[in-house]
Design an enzyme around this catalytic site. Sequence first.
Site, PDB file in Angstrom:
ATOM      1  N   ARG A 150      37.976  48.472  26.962  1.00  0.00           N
ATOM      2  CA  ARG A 150      38.910  47.489  27.277  1.00  0.00           C
ATOM      3  C   ARG A 150      40.239  47.757  28.557  1.00  0.00           C
ATOM      4  NH1 ARG A 150      34.976  45.333  27.446  1.00  0.00           N
ATOM      5  NH2 ARG A 150      34.247  43.091  26.611  1.00  0.00           N
ATOM      6  N   HIS A 157      34.305  47.738  36.165  1.00  0.00           N
ATOM      7  CA  HIS A 157      34.037  47.655  34.838  1.00  0.00           C
ATOM      8  C   HIS A 157      32.180  47.156  34.863  1.00  0.00           C
ATOM      9  CE1 HIS A 157      34.479  45.259  31.136  1.00  0.00           C
ATOM     10  NE2 HIS A 157      33.739  45.601  30.879  1.00  0.00           N
ATOM     11  N   GLU A 165      42.507  42.612  34.771  1.00  0.00           N
ATOM     12  CA  GLU A 165      40.855  42.538  36.117  1.00  0.00           C
ATOM     13  C   GLU A 165      40.133  41.349  36.628  1.00  0.00           C
ATOM     14  OE1 GLU A 165      37.292  44.241  33.287  1.00  0.00           O
ATOM     15  OE2 GLU A 165      38.802  45.612  33.236  1.00  0.00           O
TER      16      GLU A 165
HETATM   17  C1  DGY Z   1      30.830  44.274  27.452  1.00  0.00           C
HETATM   18  O1  DGY Z   1      29.606  44.130  27.181  1.00  0.00           O
HETATM   19  O2  DGY Z   1      31.473  43.805  26.509  1.00  0.00           O
HETATM   20  C2  DGY Z   1      30.412  45.188  27.911  1.00  0.00           C
HETATM   21  O3  DGY Z   1      31.675  45.535  28.470  1.00  0.00           O
HETATM   22  C3  DGY Z   1      30.641  43.324  29.850  1.00  0.00           C
HETATM   23  O4  DGY Z   1      29.973  44.478  30.091  1.00  0.00           O
END
Ligand code: DGY
Length: 324
Positions: free
Chosen positions: A237, A285, A266
Site C-alpha cells: 500500500r 495498482h 491513487e
Molecule cells: C488487494 O487485493 O488488496 C489488492 O491490492 C487489490 O488489487
Amino acid sequence: MRPRVVVYKDLPPAQRARLAERFDLTCFDGIDDANRAAFYAALADAEGMIGASLKVDAPLLARAPKLRAAATISVGFDTFDLDTLRARGIPLCHTPGVLTDTVADLVLALMLAAARRVVELNAMMKAGRWTESVGEEWFGVDVHHRTLGLVGMGRIGQAVARRAHHGFGMDVIYHNTRPVPEADAAFGARHLPLDTVLAEADFVVVLLPLRPGNVRIIDAAKFARMKRSAIFINAARGKVVDEAAMIAALSDGTIRAAGLDVFETEPLPPESPLLALPNVVAVPHVGSATAATRDAMAALAVDGLIDALEGRRPTHLADPEVWA
Ligand code: DGY
C-alpha cells in the site's frame, strides 16, 4: 421480500448472476460524482454491499442502516472502518489466497524491470535511438544471487521468496512481526531486525498490510539505511511509505531505483514527481490484475457475501471476532 444488495464495482456476469438469483441488486461500475446520489439512495435499503476500491468509512456506513454484511474484492481492507463495522456487528468478507501468486509474479516483474532497466530501454528503442551496441550508460544490475530483503513475510512474501530463492538463487532475509519457520526451512530465509534487512538487502520489497502501526513505516531514515545500490519495491500500500522521502531518496541517489505498484494517492496525480524519474518503474495498482485472478477474487467475495447474508459463517473474514 428478497434482501437488497448494492454492487458498487462491475462483477463478472457469472458472479452477478449468482447474486441476482438470491438478492435484488442495484449495480454501479464504480462510484463517481455522477452516480453518487443514486448510490447513497440504494444504500438506504441495502442489507449487503460488495465491490472494491471505495472508502467505506463511518459516514458512508451511516447511510446503510440495514446493512448486515459487506464484501470487498481485495485481500486488503484498509479502506474500511473496521471499528464501525464491529460496533454494528457487520461482517466484512475479503479475498486472501487466490491472488497470492499473481501479486508475487508482479513483484518479480518490478524487480526485473527496475534492475535491468526494461522500461527505459524499451522507450529508448521505440524512440529510434538504438543506433549502435548499447554502452555502459544503459547497463543494469543483476537480480540472480543477490540479497532479497522482505519487509513482511505473509502469504505474498513467501510466494516472492519462493520465486527469488528457487528461481534466481537469491539469499532471502526478512523482517516480520514474528519469525516464519516454514519460510526459513523452505527458502533458507533469515529473520532479522528491520534496520539490518534494510542495510543488507539489494532488493527491499515491502509487503505489509496497511494498519495504523505501519503508516509511513518506511521513511527518510529507513531509506538512509539502505544501500545506495538498493532497488526498492512497493506492492503493498502506498501509505506504508513516506512518498516524499522516497522521491527524495530516488532523486538524490540515496537508493538506485524503485518499482512501484501502489501510491499514497491513487490514481497517482499526473504531476507526481515519480512519473518524471527515469529510475522509477510505475504500474497502476495492478498486482492482482489478471483476468483469472480477478475472476477468482470476485467469486470468493460473492461466496462470502452469500454465506453471510444466508447466515453461514464466511470463510474469509477481515475481522473474525465479528462472527465469533
Ligand atoms: C488487494 O487485493 O488488496 C489488492 O491490492 C487489490 O488489487
